[in-house]
Design a protein around this motif. Structure first.
Motif, PDB file in Angstrom:
ATOM      1  N   LEU A   1       0.839  -1.212   0.000  1.00  0.00           N
ATOM      2  CA  LEU A   1       0.000   0.000   0.000  1.00  0.00           C
ATOM      3  C   LEU A   1       0.875   1.264   0.000  1.00  0.00           C
ATOM      4  O   LEU A   1       0.692   2.138  -0.861  1.00  0.00           O
ATOM      5  CB  LEU A   1      -0.976  -0.041   1.175  1.00  0.00           C
TER       6      LEU A   1
ATOM      7  N   LEU B   1       1.079   3.958  -3.206  1.00  0.00           N
ATOM      8  CA  LEU B   1       0.552   5.312  -3.013  1.00  0.00           C
ATOM      9  C   LEU B   1       1.655   6.365  -3.058  1.00  0.00           C
ATOM     10  O   LEU B   1       1.457   7.452  -3.599  1.00  0.00           O
ATOM     11  CB  LEU B   1      -0.239   5.386  -1.707  1.00  0.00           C
TER      12      LEU B   1
ATOM     13  N   VAL C   1      -8.468   5.584  -4.033  1.00  0.00           N
ATOM     14  CA  VAL C   1      -8.398   6.227  -2.708  1.00  0.00           C
ATOM     15  C   VAL C   1      -9.690   5.971  -1.933  1.00  0.00           C
ATOM     16  O   VAL C   1      -9.653   5.612  -0.749  1.00  0.00           O
ATOM     17  CB  VAL C   1      -8.124   7.740  -2.847  1.00  0.00           C
TER      18      VAL C   1
ATOM     19  N   LEU D   1      -9.659   2.315  -0.798  1.00  0.00           N
ATOM     20  CA  LEU D   1      -8.671   2.047   0.258  1.00  0.00           C
ATOM     21  C   LEU D   1      -9.123   2.666   1.585  1.00  0.00           C
ATOM     22  O   LEU D   1      -8.906   2.091   2.647  1.00  0.00           O
ATOM     23  CB  LEU D   1      -7.297   2.581  -0.156  1.00  0.00           C
ATOM     24  N   ARG D   2      -9.745   3.834   1.515  1.00  0.00           N
ATOM     25  CA  ARG D   2     -10.269   4.430   2.748  1.00  0.00           C
ATOM     26  C   ARG D   2     -11.334   3.536   3.370  1.00  0.00           C
ATOM     27  O   ARG D   2     -11.450   3.432   4.587  1.00  0.00           O
ATOM     28  CB  ARG D   2     -10.882   5.809   2.452  1.00  0.00           C
TER      29      ARG D   2
ATOM     30  N   MET E   1      -4.835   4.210   5.892  1.00  0.00           N
ATOM     31  CA  MET E   1      -5.036   5.413   5.085  1.00  0.00           C
ATOM     32  C   MET E   1      -4.971   6.675   5.955  1.00  0.00           C
ATOM     33  O   MET E   1      -4.403   7.681   5.533  1.00  0.00           O
ATOM     34  CB  MET E   1      -6.355   5.335   4.317  1.00  0.00           C
TER      35      MET E   1
ATOM     36  N   GLU F   1      -2.172   9.312   4.600  1.00  0.00           N
ATOM     37  CA  GLU F   1      -2.662  10.424   3.781  1.00  0.00           C
ATOM     38  C   GLU F   1      -1.944  11.753   4.003  1.00  0.00           C
ATOM     39  O   GLU F   1      -1.752  12.506   3.037  1.00  0.00           O
ATOM     40  CB  GLU F   1      -4.179  10.571   3.927  1.00  0.00           C
TER      41      GLU F   1
END
Lengths: 253, 253
Positions: B150, B154, B185, B188-189, B196, B200
């Motif tokens: 992840l 990202l 996004v 994944l949230r 996340m 973020e």
């Protein structure tokens, strides 16, 4: 001074394994393109040269997340299917019209899905761990792969080649898709010999494509050369005897 | 009689989940394209209509191996990245020049890789088994995903958006890649809320792309409509509390 017919392609991929780089290499070899296999060529920077491009990429597009990637003139692009979509028309290995190029890309992305699933048979948990650290999970994933996924993918390709009605996956002309199907069959024979022996009799069109690719003069010469890295247990297709399983659908026939 | 501006797109995807179909749906919605979501529309055949096209495909190209696939005029194509590569130019969601279209395709294929890895967090062994039949392996795979994969994906997208130097992933214009990053996004949230929240703050460019997409009038209206299926545990992004792990890299900061 060089014109476009002489322009050099640079392939960037890890040395010592075929891996995903091989799908690109087969196209460059089949077309007798001028290319440099950068990481395998100390004179061109070797692995350091590959890492440097990834680290210091200053092109007008995104950097590669991972090899393989291709540099041609000032263009740097990654992702196998994207690279082949770029190379295909330039190397005479893609259909002429846009419509059929989408068909080629569709089939190539399905090959990519198969390849990713093959990778995960020996790495079902993490690419950051060795196979030896995920053997029970690998066995369980491979059972499902050999039972369901391998026949699903191969029977799909068989049907599509048959309905295209020519010598190759998209009809009468050889494309990058055929070179990739050749490589998939070769790799599956190496890794899953038992399942492949069982299923190949029902895949005459796919095996014929494989054989036609293998008989192409440039490919034949390449396969006999030292440029062709032998399959090994660093690549995607690995021969682990404990994963070379006999599927139940084979035993029942 | 219809001209090309009125031609109807038909999207074929399983009803009841966003899944991979959502990446296509977002483009059609953003462009206010005329489209039929066939499997969700009993009047257009529903799920039977989808299955019929797969089973009885008689186009001039390969059949789809799996949904999503798109029909437009007589063209039928599958594979999300391929569909978006086709739709992008037609819907004003792709760059104009060939070079940048390869950059878009590269990024989209990297989103596809991320999505496949998300899928395998809850299905690390087999798509033919329920999550409940592979829970220990799912936990182990998710640990590796949240720890390493992840953040790798990202941070990669963050760097590429930042170096493109515009409001969107490829510069100043919104493309299908941005819509897909928005969806990634969002998903994944939903699935990995803890990770996340931790990551973020170091992804300002990616979050800005997400927010710009969410604020586009057609997207905003779509997200409020009943056409947007809520995330659920049939899709790719699933909220299983036992897989919503706190990564070690977050705890150490």
């Amino acid at each position: 001074m060089r014109d476009s017919t002489q322009s050099v392609y640079e392939l960037f991929y890890w040395p010592g394994l075929q891996g995903r780089g091989e799908f690109v290499r087969l196209c460059l070899e089949d077309a007798a393109a001028l290319y440099i296999d950068v990481a395998r060529s100390p004179a061109h920077g070797g692995v350091d040269g590959l890492l440097r491009v990834m680290r210091e990429h200053d092109g007008d597009g995104p950097a590669p997340l991972a090899p393989p990637f291709l540099r041609h003139e000032s263009l740097v692009i990654a992702q196998v299917a994207n690279i082949l979509h770029y190379l295909g028309p330039r190397l005479g290995l893609a259909p002429d019209d846009e419509r059929a190029r989408h068909y080629a890309l569709q089939l190539q992305l399905t090959v990519a899905d198969l390849v990713a699933e093959v990778h995960d048979t020996h790495h079902p948990i993490s690419t950051g761990l060795y196979y030896e650290q995920q053997k029970p999970e690998a066995l369980r994933r491979t059972e499902a792969f050999v039972e369901q996924r391998l026949p699903k993918f191969l029977r799909y390709f068989e049907r599509q080649i048959a309905r295209a009605g020519g010598a190759f996956a998209l009809g009468s002309a050889c494309s990058y898709v055929d070179l990739s199907l050749f490589q998939a069959v070769e790799g599956l024979r190496y890794a899953f010999a038992t399942a492949m022996r069982a299923i190949e009799p029902e895949l005459p069109a796919l095996v014929a494509v494989h054989d036609r690719v293998a008989a192409r003069p440039k490919i034949e010469a390449y396969l006999r050369s030292s440029r062709r890295i032998p399959f090994n247990e660093h690549g995607i297709f690995r021969r682990y005897p404990e994963l070379d399983l006999a599927p139940s659908w084979a035993k029942s026939s």
